[in-house]
Design an enzyme around this catalytic site. Structure first.
Site, PDB file in Angstrom:
ATOM      1  N   GLY A  10       0.823  -1.072   0.195  1.00 10.36           N
ATOM      2  CA  GLY A  10      -0.067   0.066   0.092  1.00 10.36           C
ATOM      3  C   GLY A  10       0.779   1.127  -0.113  1.00 10.36           C
ATOM      4  O   GLY A  10       2.036   1.092   0.277  1.00 10.36           O
ATOM      5  N   LEU A  11       0.240   2.386  -0.181  1.00  8.97           N
ATOM      6  CA  LEU A  11       1.043   3.556  -0.263  1.00  8.97           C
ATOM      7  C   LEU A  11       1.693   3.966   1.071  1.00  8.97           C
ATOM      8  O   LEU A  11       1.468   3.570   2.195  1.00  8.97           O
ATOM      9  CB  LEU A  11       0.090   4.824  -0.436  1.00  8.97           C
ATOM     10  CG  LEU A  11      -0.590   4.764  -1.930  1.00  8.97           C
ATOM     11  CD1 LEU A  11      -1.765   5.863  -2.001  1.00  8.97           C
ATOM     12  CD2 LEU A  11       0.245   5.047  -2.962  1.00  8.97           C
ATOM     13  N   SER A  12       2.701   4.665   1.100  1.00 10.14           N
ATOM     14  CA  SER A  12       3.034   5.238   2.217  1.00 10.14           C
ATOM     15  C   SER A  12       2.368   5.927   3.257  1.00 10.14           C
ATOM     16  O   SER A  12       1.507   6.685   2.940  1.00 10.14           O
ATOM     17  CB  SER A  12       4.351   6.284   1.872  1.00 10.14           C
ATOM     18  OG  SER A  12       4.840   6.839   3.161  1.00 10.14           O
ATOM     19  N   GLY A  13       2.215   5.663   4.316  1.00 13.38           N
ATOM     20  CA  GLY A  13       1.147   6.136   5.191  1.00 13.38           C
ATOM     21  C   GLY A  13      -0.121   5.501   5.284  1.00 13.38           C
ATOM     22  O   GLY A  13      -1.025   5.708   5.967  1.00 13.38           O
ATOM     23  N   SER A  14      -0.255   4.316   4.804  1.00 13.04           N
ATOM     24  CA  SER A  14      -1.443   3.525   4.675  1.00 13.04           C
ATOM     25  C   SER A  14      -1.848   2.600   5.921  1.00 13.04           C
ATOM     26  O   SER A  14      -2.587   2.210   6.222  1.00 13.04           O
ATOM     27  CB  SER A  14      -1.649   2.528   3.325  1.00 13.04           C
ATOM     28  OG  SER A  14      -0.280   1.841   3.494  1.00 13.04           O
ATOM     29  N   GLY A  15      -0.641   2.541   6.657  1.00 12.34           N
ATOM     30  CA  GLY A  15      -0.654   1.854   7.766  1.00 12.34           C
ATOM     31  C   GLY A  15      -0.094   0.514   7.852  1.00 12.34           C
ATOM     32  O   GLY A  15      -0.232  -0.609   8.829  1.00 12.34           O
ATOM     33  N   LYS A  16       0.927   0.079   6.929  1.00 12.62           N
ATOM     34  CA  LYS A  16       1.356  -1.204   6.642  1.00 12.62           C
ATOM     35  C   LYS A  16       2.156  -1.854   7.950  1.00 12.62           C
ATOM     36  O   LYS A  16       1.750  -2.682   8.476  1.00 12.62           O
ATOM     37  CB  LYS A  16       2.292  -1.174   5.554  1.00 12.62           C
ATOM     38  CG  LYS A  16       1.555  -0.967   4.310  1.00 12.62           C
ATOM     39  CD  LYS A  16       2.519  -1.262   2.943  1.00 12.62           C
ATOM     40  CE  LYS A  16       3.780  -0.041   3.044  1.00 12.62           C
ATOM     41  NZ  LYS A  16       2.906   1.444   2.972  1.00 12.62           N
ATOM     42  N   SER A  17       3.144  -1.008   8.256  1.00 14.34           N
ATOM     43  CA  SER A  17       3.919  -1.341   9.300  1.00 14.34           C
ATOM     44  C   SER A  17       3.221  -1.316  10.648  1.00 14.34           C
ATOM     45  O   SER A  17       3.541  -2.248  11.556  1.00 14.34           O
ATOM     46  CB  SER A  17       5.159  -0.195   9.537  1.00 14.34           C
ATOM     47  OG  SER A  17       5.913  -0.296   8.436  1.00 14.34           O
TER      48      SER A  17
ATOM     49  N   SER B  52       6.071  -1.746  -2.326  1.00 14.36           N
ATOM     50  CA  SER B  52       6.014  -2.825  -3.497  1.00 14.36           C
ATOM     51  C   SER B  52       4.949  -2.207  -4.546  1.00 14.36           C
ATOM     52  O   SER B  52       3.982  -2.940  -4.641  1.00 14.36           O
ATOM     53  CB  SER B  52       5.700  -4.215  -2.896  1.00 14.36           C
ATOM     54  OG  SER B  52       4.709  -4.197  -1.974  1.00 14.36           O
TER      55      SER B  52
END
Length: 199
Positions: free
Chosen positions: A31-38, A105
């Site tokens: 997902g985009l940067s800031g989407s909450g992946k981490s 990615s």
């Protein structure tokens, strides 16, 4: 490469899975940067760890502090970044671990490479379909602001594309769903696929 020979080992992946009493696979957060992946990957790993499962979280920023510190953000370097992450993920699944990989990615070709490398049946796609406007409002690292100001070139979502997965296994919009709800949904999904043994 002709002078290299694959060394067969006595302890196999199956031995390690039997020892750990769990399957091994990769949960791939994109997902985009800031989407909450981490954030989501961290919360899910904690939930799996508390259940006695053997896990490891691979985070995009963390790997760029070590293994991938020699790579930039050109399309070529991003592809190499994914190749290395894929190889590490493959090794960790061979070791019997549940891998949580949190990476923007952005390119479908790189995500397909990961599945081909590890085995499609061993990779679960978790797509954080959070709108760009929401990610940009969060801007937890100040990257969107720099990209809008022209200080960062080739930033995903601004002047570099993000190719959304066409058939992700799990899709979340973290603007309208809590982290706890997302974790519960993933755990339920893993349970239905018999990938969440009691240890």
């Amino acid at each position: 490469m002709n002078n290299l020979t694959w060394q067969n080992l006595k302890v196999t992946k199956q031995h390690r899975l039997m020892q750990k009493k769990q399957p091994s696979y990769v949960l791939w957060f994109t997902g985009l940067s800031g989407s909450g992946k981490s954030t989501l990957a961290n919360a899910l790993e904690q939930a799996l760890f508390e259940r006695g499962l053997h896990t490891y979280l691979l985070d995009g920023d963390n790997l760029r502090h070590g293994l991938n510190q020699d790579l930039g953000f050109s399309e070529t370097d991003r592809t190499e970044n994914m190749r290395r992450v894929g190889e590490v993920s493959k090794l960790f699944t061979d070791a019997g671990l549940i891998v949580l990989a949190a990476f923007i990615s952005p390119f479908q070709s790189d995500r397909s490479f990961i599945k081909d490398l590890i085995g499609e049946e061993n990779v679960i796609d978790v797509y954080l379909d959070t709108p760009l406007s929401v990610c940009e409002q969060r801007d937890t690292k100040g990257l969107y602001k720099q990209a809008r100001a022209g200080k960062i070139k080739g930033f995903t979502g601004i002047d570099s594309p993000y190719e959304a997965p066409k058939s992700a296994d799990i899709v979340f919009n973290t603007d309208i769903m809590s982290v706890n709800d997302c974790v519960s949904i993933i755990l339920a999904y893993l349970g239905r696929r018999l990938l969440l043994p009691s240890v």
